[in-house]
Design a protein around this motif. Structure first.
Motif, PDB file in Angstrom:
ATOM      1  N   MET A 221       0.844  -1.198   0.000  1.00  0.00           N
ATOM      2  CA  MET A 221       0.000   0.000   0.000  1.00  0.00           C
ATOM      3  C   MET A 221       0.876   1.244   0.000  1.00  0.00           C
ATOM      4  O   MET A 221       1.897   1.294   0.695  1.00  0.00           O
ATOM      5  CB  MET A 221      -0.908   0.006   1.235  1.00  0.00           C
TER       6      MET A 221
ATOM      7  N   GLY B 262      -4.266   1.476  -2.194  1.00  0.00           N
ATOM      8  CA  GLY B 262      -4.126   0.053  -1.944  1.00  0.00           C
ATOM      9  C   GLY B 262      -3.574  -0.709  -3.134  1.00  0.00           C
ATOM     10  O   GLY B 262      -3.500  -0.197  -4.256  1.00  0.00           O
TER      11      GLY B 262
ATOM     12  N   SER C 135      -7.087   1.257  -5.427  1.00  0.00           N
ATOM     13  CA  SER C 135      -8.176   2.044  -4.858  1.00  0.00           C
ATOM     14  C   SER C 135      -7.633   2.994  -3.795  1.00  0.00           C
ATOM     15  O   SER C 135      -6.669   2.684  -3.086  1.00  0.00           O
ATOM     16  CB  SER C 135      -9.242   1.130  -4.250  1.00  0.00           C
TER      17      SER C 135
ATOM     18  N   SER D  56     -12.556   3.523   1.467  1.00  0.00           N
ATOM     19  CA  SER D  56     -11.802   2.696   2.410  1.00  0.00           C
ATOM     20  C   SER D  56     -11.187   1.457   1.761  1.00  0.00           C
ATOM     21  O   SER D  56     -11.116   0.395   2.374  1.00  0.00           O
ATOM     22  CB  SER D  56     -12.704   2.297   3.588  1.00  0.00           C
ATOM     23  N   LEU D  57     -10.763   1.605   0.491  1.00  0.00           N
ATOM     24  CA  LEU D  57      -9.960   0.606  -0.230  1.00  0.00           C
ATOM     25  C   LEU D  57     -10.784  -0.598  -0.698  1.00  0.00           C
ATOM     26  O   LEU D  57     -11.979  -0.691  -0.437  1.00  0.00           O
ATOM     27  CB  LEU D  57      -8.757   0.184   0.602  1.00  0.00           C
TER      28      LEU D  57
ATOM     29  N   ASP E 168      -5.968  -4.813   2.161  1.00  0.00           N
ATOM     30  CA  ASP E 168      -5.568  -3.410   2.072  1.00  0.00           C
ATOM     31  C   ASP E 168      -6.143  -2.599   3.223  1.00  0.00           C
ATOM     32  O   ASP E 168      -5.465  -1.731   3.786  1.00  0.00           O
ATOM     33  CB  ASP E 168      -6.039  -2.812   0.737  1.00  0.00           C
TER      34      ASP E 168
ATOM     35  N   LEU F 115      -4.205  -0.373   6.002  1.00  0.00           N
ATOM     36  CA  LEU F 115      -4.599   1.004   6.320  1.00  0.00           C
ATOM     37  C   LEU F 115      -4.803   1.158   7.822  1.00  0.00           C
ATOM     38  O   LEU F 115      -4.343   2.131   8.439  1.00  0.00           O
ATOM     39  CB  LEU F 115      -5.884   1.353   5.566  1.00  0.00           C
TER      40      LEU F 115
ATOM     41  N   HIS G  90     -14.286  -0.092  -3.053  1.00  0.00           N
ATOM     42  CA  HIS G  90     -14.105   1.150  -2.296  1.00  0.00           C
ATOM     43  C   HIS G  90     -14.645   1.072  -0.874  1.00  0.00           C
ATOM     44  O   HIS G  90     -14.578   2.062  -0.143  1.00  0.00           O
ATOM     45  CB  HIS G  90     -14.788   2.315  -3.022  1.00  0.00           C
TER      46      HIS G  90
ATOM     47  N   HIS H 267      -9.158   5.858  -7.930  1.00  0.00           N
ATOM     48  CA  HIS H 267      -8.045   4.950  -8.188  1.00  0.00           C
ATOM     49  C   HIS H 267      -6.791   5.757  -8.509  1.00  0.00           C
ATOM     50  O   HIS H 267      -6.873   6.933  -8.876  1.00  0.00           O
ATOM     51  CB  HIS H 267      -8.360   4.016  -9.359  1.00  0.00           C
TER      52      HIS H 267
END
Length: 273
Positions: free
Chosen positions: A1, A15, A20, A36-37, A42, A46, A70, A186
């Motif tokens: 990441m 990520g 994302s 939030s990925l 990922d 985070l 996402h 992205h």
């Protein structure tokens, strides 16, 4: 990441899954995430960086749109207040590859616009349908940035099942915010010129497809499928690998769904009027 500090209280995470993006706005030790990925792996990375390494607590997770790539953080931060546009289910059900395990009902939904004070920033959530019917733009004047979600994909767009005219209108609305930095759904962040580049790509792609279809030749679909991304990009724009991949997917969607067929018919009718 990939992790990048945009300001003392604004962080961006990109990520590995679909590149994302998640953007964190900080208010002391509290964090608000915009997106939030795209995978649990990922989202957990985070969480490690933001919560364990930096000592922040995620209090709010907002979705620019409710697609699986996402919203992975909804599962990783179950105590956070989750918010989305009220058409979130439409977006989730309309995607090509929904991941049901990532779905969580948002706790707060709204219709048109909402403002949320977070630390020194006021986040302005504005309904901006384009790529999806639930799409939000998040305008943050004090940080001179706007989160665009998937209404852009780098310096291009991804058509999927959307109306290209709606995507174009959504990008134009983002332009009117006048921010110097645009955070996409992205790849990462871009200068404001990326919005013009995305519109130029969409317009040129539409023009080329209409020209091919107007010939009514039997190999039209093959010619569309062979369109090079370089023929569609704004002058001086060099495509990255992610943009090449999603251009290829655009061509597949155009052939399979007959995208721009209506535009071709309208252009023929107007040309013969």
């Amino acid at each position: 990441m990939r992790f990048e500090t945009l300001d003392t209280d604004v962080l961006m995470f990109v990520g590995n899954d679909h590149e994302s993006v998640a953007t964190a706005f900080l208010d002391g030790d509290d964090a608000l995430l915009v997106d939030s990925l795209g995978s649990i792996e990922d989202a957990r990375e985070l969480q490690r960086v933001l919560c364990l390494d930096l000592g922040k607590t995620v209090r709010v997770v907002a979705a620019t749109h409710f697609m699986s790539d996402h919203i992975a953080g909804l599962s990783v931060f179950p105590q956070a207040l989750t918010l989305a546009h009220r058409n979130y289910r439409h977006s989730f059900l309309s995607q090509n590859r929904p991941v049901d395990a990532l779905y969580r009902e948002p706790r707060l939904v709204f219709d048109h616009a909402m403002r949320l004070r977070w630390g020194r920033h006021e986040l302005r959530f504005v309904h901006n349908p384009g790529k999806t019917m639930d799409h939000l733009s998040v305008d943050v004047p004090s940080a001179d940035l706007v989160c665009a979600g998937d209404n852009i994909v780098g310096r291009i767009v991804y058509l999927s099942k959307a109306d290209p005219a709606m995507i174009r209108a959504a990008i134009q609305r983002i332009r009117r915010f006048g921010r110097s930095t645009v955070i996409g759904g992205h790849i990462g962040r871009f200068p404001a010129a990326a919005l013009d580049h995305a519109i130029a790509y969409l317009d040129r792609l539409r023009e080329l497809v209409i020209d091919i279809r107007a010939d009514a030749s039997p190999d039209a679909d093959d010619r569309i499928a062979a369109l090079a991304i370089e023929a569609c990009l704004a002058p001086g724009v060099e495509p990255v690998a992610f943009e090449r991949e999603w251009h290829r997917r655009n061509l597949e969607a155009i052939v399979a769904q007959r995208i721009f067929a209506l535009d071709t018919a309208v252009a023929a009718r107007e040309g013969g009027a």
